[in-house]
Scaffold this motif. Structure first.
Motif, PDB file in Angstrom:
ATOM      1  N   SER A 272     -39.666 -25.915  48.701  1.00 24.94           N
ATOM      2  CA  SER A 272     -39.621 -24.628  49.384  1.00 24.94           C
ATOM      3  C   SER A 272     -38.657 -23.724  48.634  1.00 24.94           C
ATOM      4  O   SER A 272     -37.677 -24.177  48.051  1.00 24.94           O
ATOM      5  CB  SER A 272     -39.171 -24.824  50.829  1.00 24.94           C
ATOM      6  OG  SER A 272     -37.891 -25.419  50.867  1.00 24.94           O
ATOM      7  N   GLY A 299     -44.022 -29.140  58.374  1.00 24.98           N
ATOM      8  CA  GLY A 299     -42.924 -29.137  59.351  1.00 24.98           C
ATOM      9  C   GLY A 299     -43.448 -29.009  60.771  1.00 24.98           C
ATOM     10  O   GLY A 299     -42.938 -29.666  61.691  1.00 24.98           O
ATOM     11  N   HIS A 300     -44.486 -28.210  60.946  1.00 20.33           N
ATOM     12  CA  HIS A 300     -45.049 -28.031  62.281  1.00 20.33           C
ATOM     13  C   HIS A 300     -45.644 -29.344  62.805  1.00 20.33           C
ATOM     14  O   HIS A 300     -45.459 -29.726  63.966  1.00 20.33           O
ATOM     15  CB  HIS A 300     -46.118 -26.941  62.229  1.00 20.33           C
ATOM     16  CG  HIS A 300     -46.665 -26.554  63.559  1.00 20.33           C
ATOM     17  ND1 HIS A 300     -45.862 -26.326  64.658  1.00 20.33           N
ATOM     18  CD2 HIS A 300     -47.941 -26.380  63.983  1.00 20.33           C
ATOM     19  CE1 HIS A 300     -46.616 -26.008  65.695  1.00 20.33           C
ATOM     20  NE2 HIS A 300     -47.892 -26.039  65.309  1.00 20.33           N
ATOM     21  N   SER A 303     -42.883 -31.643  63.824  1.00 23.18           N
ATOM     22  CA  SER A 303     -42.319 -31.247  65.120  1.00 23.18           C
ATOM     23  C   SER A 303     -43.200 -31.711  66.272  1.00 23.18           C
ATOM     24  O   SER A 303     -42.710 -32.230  67.280  1.00 23.18           O
ATOM     25  CB  SER A 303     -42.166 -29.728  65.171  1.00 23.18           C
ATOM     26  OG  SER A 303     -41.252 -29.321  64.190  1.00 23.18           O
ATOM     27  N   GLU A 351     -30.739 -23.717  52.729  1.00 21.18           N
ATOM     28  CA  GLU A 351     -31.893 -24.584  52.479  1.00 21.18           C
ATOM     29  C   GLU A 351     -31.536 -26.052  52.654  1.00 21.18           C
ATOM     30  O   GLU A 351     -32.344 -26.845  53.137  1.00 21.18           O
ATOM     31  CB  GLU A 351     -32.427 -24.360  51.070  1.00 21.18           C
ATOM     32  CG  GLU A 351     -33.139 -23.027  50.872  1.00 21.18           C
ATOM     33  CD  GLU A 351     -32.167 -21.841  50.798  1.00 21.18           C
ATOM     34  OE1 GLU A 351     -30.989 -22.053  50.436  1.00 21.18           O
ATOM     35  OE2 GLU A 351     -32.563 -20.717  51.107  1.00 21.18           O
ATOM     36  N   SER A 354     -31.502 -26.754  56.286  1.00 19.98           N
ATOM     37  CA  SER A 354     -32.892 -26.820  56.756  1.00 19.98           C
ATOM     38  C   SER A 354     -33.524 -28.165  56.402  1.00 19.98           C
ATOM     39  O   SER A 354     -34.203 -28.801  57.229  1.00 19.98           O
ATOM     40  CB  SER A 354     -33.687 -25.675  56.123  1.00 19.98           C
ATOM     41  OG  SER A 354     -35.045 -25.799  56.423  1.00 19.98           O
ATOM     42  N   THR A 355     -33.279 -28.594  55.150  1.00 21.87           N
ATOM     43  CA  THR A 355     -33.839 -29.881  54.730  1.00 21.87           C
ATOM     44  C   THR A 355     -33.262 -31.020  55.550  1.00 21.87           C
ATOM     45  O   THR A 355     -33.983 -31.938  55.965  1.00 21.87           O
ATOM     46  CB  THR A 355     -33.543 -30.114  53.232  1.00 21.87           C
ATOM     47  OG1 THR A 355     -34.129 -29.059  52.465  1.00 21.87           O
ATOM     48  CG2 THR A 355     -34.059 -31.449  52.769  1.00 21.87           C
ATOM     49  N   ARG A 357     -32.056 -30.945  58.614  1.00 22.05           N
ATOM     50  CA  ARG A 357     -32.644 -30.953  59.971  1.00 22.05           C
ATOM     51  C   ARG A 357     -34.081 -31.469  59.924  1.00 22.05           C
ATOM     52  O   ARG A 357     -34.508 -32.222  60.787  1.00 22.05           O
ATOM     53  CB  ARG A 357     -32.598 -29.529  60.547  1.00 22.05           C
ATOM     54  CG  ARG A 357     -31.202 -29.027  60.828  1.00 22.05           C
ATOM     55  CD  ARG A 357     -31.235 -27.746  61.660  1.00 22.05           C
ATOM     56  NE  ARG A 357     -29.914 -27.102  61.676  1.00 22.05           N
ATOM     57  CZ  ARG A 357     -29.552 -26.074  60.885  1.00 22.05           C
ATOM     58  NH1 ARG A 357     -30.422 -25.535  60.042  1.00 22.05           N
ATOM     59  NH2 ARG A 357     -28.332 -25.565  60.946  1.00 22.05           N
ATOM     60  N   TYR A 358     -34.760 -31.004  58.913  1.00 21.59           N
ATOM     61  CA  TYR A 358     -36.151 -31.419  58.740  1.00 21.59           C
ATOM     62  C   TYR A 358     -36.238 -32.938  58.596  1.00 21.59           C
ATOM     63  O   TYR A 358     -37.038 -33.620  59.261  1.00 21.59           O
ATOM     64  CB  TYR A 358     -36.684 -30.746  57.472  1.00 21.59           C
ATOM     65  CG  TYR A 358     -38.161 -30.563  57.377  1.00 21.59           C
ATOM     66  CD1 TYR A 358     -38.757 -29.351  57.730  1.00 21.59           C
ATOM     67  CD2 TYR A 358     -38.959 -31.582  56.882  1.00 21.59           C
ATOM     68  CE1 TYR A 358     -40.115 -29.167  57.600  1.00 21.59           C
ATOM     69  CE2 TYR A 358     -40.319 -31.402  56.749  1.00 21.59           C
ATOM     70  CZ  TYR A 358     -40.897 -30.190  57.107  1.00 21.59           C
ATOM     71  OH  TYR A 358     -42.237 -30.011  56.968  1.00 21.59           O
ATOM     72  N   ARG A 361     -35.442 -34.862  61.789  1.00 22.44           N
ATOM     73  CA  ARG A 361     -36.584 -34.942  62.719  1.00 22.44           C
ATOM     74  C   ARG A 361     -37.624 -35.949  62.215  1.00 22.44           C
ATOM     75  O   ARG A 361     -38.183 -36.716  62.981  1.00 22.44           O
ATOM     76  CB  ARG A 361     -37.233 -33.559  62.850  1.00 22.44           C
ATOM     77  CG  ARG A 361     -36.435 -32.580  63.682  1.00 22.44           C
ATOM     78  CD  ARG A 361     -37.341 -31.485  64.234  1.00 22.44           C
ATOM     79  NE  ARG A 361     -38.052 -30.759  63.177  1.00 22.44           N
ATOM     80  CZ  ARG A 361     -37.564 -29.665  62.567  1.00 22.44           C
ATOM     81  NH1 ARG A 361     -36.381 -29.181  62.911  1.00 22.44           N
ATOM     82  NH2 ARG A 361     -38.257 -29.042  61.639  1.00 22.44           N
ATOM     83  N   ALA A 362     -37.839 -35.920  60.894  1.00 23.04           N
ATOM     84  CA  ALA A 362     -38.883 -36.795  60.342  1.00 23.04           C
ATOM     85  C   ALA A 362     -38.584 -38.265  60.585  1.00 23.04           C
ATOM     86  O   ALA A 362     -39.503 -39.052  60.819  1.00 23.04           O
ATOM     87  CB  ALA A 362     -39.030 -36.525  58.853  1.00 23.04           C
TER      88      ALA A 362
END
Ligand code: ADP
Ligand code: MG
Length: 651
Positions: A272, A299-300, A303, A351, A354-355, A357-358, A361-362
């Motif tokens: 990204s 990402g969606h 989620s 970024e 963001s990564t 957090r991403y 979640r993953a």
């Protein structure tokens, strides 16, 4: 050396319960790349600090609150490529792939964060210049391990590889023989999402696989921008298909399907990027937008996969080619490892956060690992289905056959039902019945032949005795030596004797066989000495007792009346003879002349069976004997003095 707390051990434990085991979370390993020379030149500081092997602390510049993230493993900038390879537990994934699981390793992070480096090492320094072994990424190391592992396996293993990229939402085959062209992504029930017409190349050596990798890397789109001189402009997916073909296994049922077995997929995502930060313009900006859009879709999906009600909710994997091809890895039956890559530079902090957090979640996304069913496992079910179909067809054909048989033979309802139940049983029953009837028929034929022989012999004996009786009567009436005996006594039986034997008409005085004049046999008018078998019309209206038998010679005129009555023995003789001829009992219509009871046994009367012939023969012999005795002992007497038992003398 393998680190403590690495995902390798956790993954192994979570999968020990077998392919149908519990849900397994996506394993996430965080790798922090070192500060680049450019960043250091610009005086940028690192805001990331590793705490232990699993925790990363983020210290925002300006003294903001620290944020900690915990992952399966956190690898700081000092870790070598070999450390990363070991810590990621890729060998465990390789083992699972050899057992038939579908395993995925994908890197994720901001552009320039070291994703491609982690997977394949630094970009090649020139055409055909290999990556130094110490800098080789996870992929090369996994390839080396896998080929070595396969060589030491007992069973033969077939290895194939495909390599594609998703560039501007188009799938391109990096191993295609011609120039790459867009390939469609399809879906079916057994394979899920797949790329149609993708070239899958079989390989047997590490060198061949490395060559495929280099071919793909060289064809993959990359460009230079502010943050990365060799920025990947596409998502790349290299997949190794592992087929372990044992003696019991069969080839794939559908030749259009890829080889059944394990899969090991390496996904190098394009990073990204903030267009403003990278300074992308024109085509680069279009590529960045496309990359960001697909990463946003990814990402969606992640989620939504985290939603507890996700089983009821729709996961929009179809929103992008990337999410389609990663659908099985994220929410399906695969085993997935994410390597999140971050830059330590404060300039990349938004970024990086963001990564992080991403990735956090993953790692809460779970899959339900399941090895694809091999053709061997499918075989019993397939055979069972085939067997049921054949049984049904068999039943239908048997029913039609039974109906045809029933129509042809007109079987009763019960028999129809029975035949429908068991056609073969019916056939067997008919065969047995046939055999039984054949035996019975043969026995009856034998009995009939025996009876015929016996009858013929007895008939000959009876005939000879009849002739003797006639001769005796003749001698008795004419006197011995006066008239020669009937010639038929001296000669073999002429054909006329085959006719109903002697039947002396009492009115004719002629032997009906040989035309020799016979004794004058008196008969009473109206006496029935013949059975009631004569045709009344042929008799000229006379009563049956008065008319001669049809084979008797015509009566001479003037002799129609029998002047003398028969004696009892005469009547008995006649009756016995009549019974022999007709094989029926002769019942006198008028009171016979039984001065004394007849000596005939009951066996002589009634019934026309062959066995009675022997008894009749015996009775006839007795009659002849008694007649002869009487003839010898008594001279011919006058009409008025005769007794009922005497034979009448001739006129
Ligand atoms: P990405 O693929 O995430 O865009 P790259 O893998 O291309 O980023 O890395 C960008 C640059 O940083 C490359 O020049 C690469 O050699 C370098 N790099 C990345 N990670 C490391 C690392 N761990 N050690 C040394 N150099 C690295
Ligand atoms: Mg890259």
């Amino acid at each position: 050396m393998e680190e403590r707390g690495s995902p390798d051990g956790d993954l192994a434990r979570s999968l020990e319960q077998g392919p149908e085991g519990p849900e397994t979370p996506i394993q996430v390993v965080l790798r922090v790349r070192p500060m680049s020379a450019a960043e250091l030149r610009r005086g940028q500081q690192s805001v990331l600090h590793c705490s232990g092997t699993r925790t990363l602390q983020v210290s925002p510049p300006g003294g903001g609150p620290e944020v900690a993230f915990r992952f399966g493993a956190v690898l700081d900038a000092a870790r070598t490529q070999e450390d990363v390879f070991r810590a990621c537990g890729v060998r465990r994934l390789g083992e699972l792939a050899l057992r038939g699981f579908s395993c995925t390793v994908f890197t994720f992070g901001q552009t320039g964060s070291g994703k491609t480096y982690t997977l394949t090492g630094p970009p090649p320094q020139g055409e055909g210049v290999p990556v130094p072994p110490s800098l080789a990424g996870i992929m090369q190391r996994t390839f080396a391990w896998l080929l070595d592992r396969v060589q030491h396996l007992g069973a033969p293993v077939t290895l194939r590889a495909s390599y594609l990229e998703i560039y501007n939402e188009q799938v391109r085959d990096l191993l295609s023989l011609g120039s790459p062209r867009p390939l469609p992504v399809r879906w079916n029930k057994t394979r899920g999402f797949y790329v149609e017409q993708l070239r899958v190349v079989e390989f047997g050596s590490l060198e061949a696989l490395m060559e495929l990798l280099q071919t793909g890397l060289s064809r993959r789109r990359s460009s230079a921008h502010t943050l990365n001189q060799a920025s990947s402009r596409s998502h790349a997916l290299l997949t190794i298909y592992i087929s372990r073909q044992t003696a019991q296994q069969m080839p794939s049922v559908d030749p259009g399907e890829p080889p059944v077995g394990g899969k090991l997929c390496f996904v190098d995502l394009a990073g990204s990027e903030k267009v403003a930060a990278t300074g992308s313009r024109g085509e680069l900006m279009l590529e960045a937008n496309s990359i960001n859009r697909s990463l946003l879709a990814l990402g969606h999906c992640i989620s939504l996969l985290l939603d507890p009600q996700r089983k009821q909710s729709h996961i929009p994997f179809r929103d992008s080619k990337l999410t389609k091809l990663l659908a099985d890895s994220l929410g399906g039956r695969g085993v997935t490892l994410m390597v999140a890559c971050v830059s330590p530079s404060a300039q990349c902090l938004p970024e990086t956060l963001s990564t992080l957090r991403y990735a956090s979640r993953a790692q809460r996304v779970t899959t339900r690992p399941q090895a694809p069913k091999s053709p061997v496992a499918k075989q019993p079910q397939r055979l069972e289905t085939e067997m049921l179909q054949l049984q049904e067809e068999n039943r239908r054909l048997q029913f039609q056959l039974d109906q045809m048989d029933c129509k042809a033979s007109g079987l009763s309802g019960a028999r129809v039902a029975w035949a429908q139940r068991n056609l073969y049983g019916m056939l067997q029953e008919f065969m047995l019945e046939n055999e039984r009837l054949r035996k019975e028929k043969s026995q009856l034929q034998n009995s009939r032949d025996l009876a015929r022989n016996e009858q013929r012999i007895l008939a000959q004996q009876v005939h000879a005795l009849e002739r003797r009786l006639l001769s005796a009567c003749y001698h008795h009436q004419q006197g011995p030596g006066l008239t020669p005996p009937c010639p038929c006594l001296m000669a073999p039986a002429p054909p006329c004797h085959a006719l109903p034997p002697l039947y002396s008409c009492p009115c004719c005085h002629i032997c009906p066989l040989c035309r020799v004049p016979l004794a004058h046999w008196a008969c009473l008018p109206g006496e029935h000495h013949l059975p009631q078998v004569l045709d009344p019309e042929a008799s000229g209206g006379r009563p049956p007792s008065a008319r001669p038998p049809p084979w008797a010679p015509p009566c001479s005129p003037g002799s129609a009346k029998c002047p003398r009555e028969r004696s009892h023995s005469d009547w008995t003789q006649t009756r016995v003879l009549a019974e022999m001829l007709t094989e029926e009992e002769v019942v006198p219509s008028a009171p016979p002349l039984p001065v004394r009871p007849p000596k005939t046994s009951p066996g002589l009367r009634g019934g026309a069976g062959v066995p009675n012939l022997a008894q009749r023969l015996e009775a006839l012999r007795d009659q002849i004997g008694s007649s002869l005795r009487r003839g010898r002992s008594q001279p011919p007497c006058s009409e008025g003095a005769r007794s009922p038992g005497q034979v009448l003398p001739p006129h």
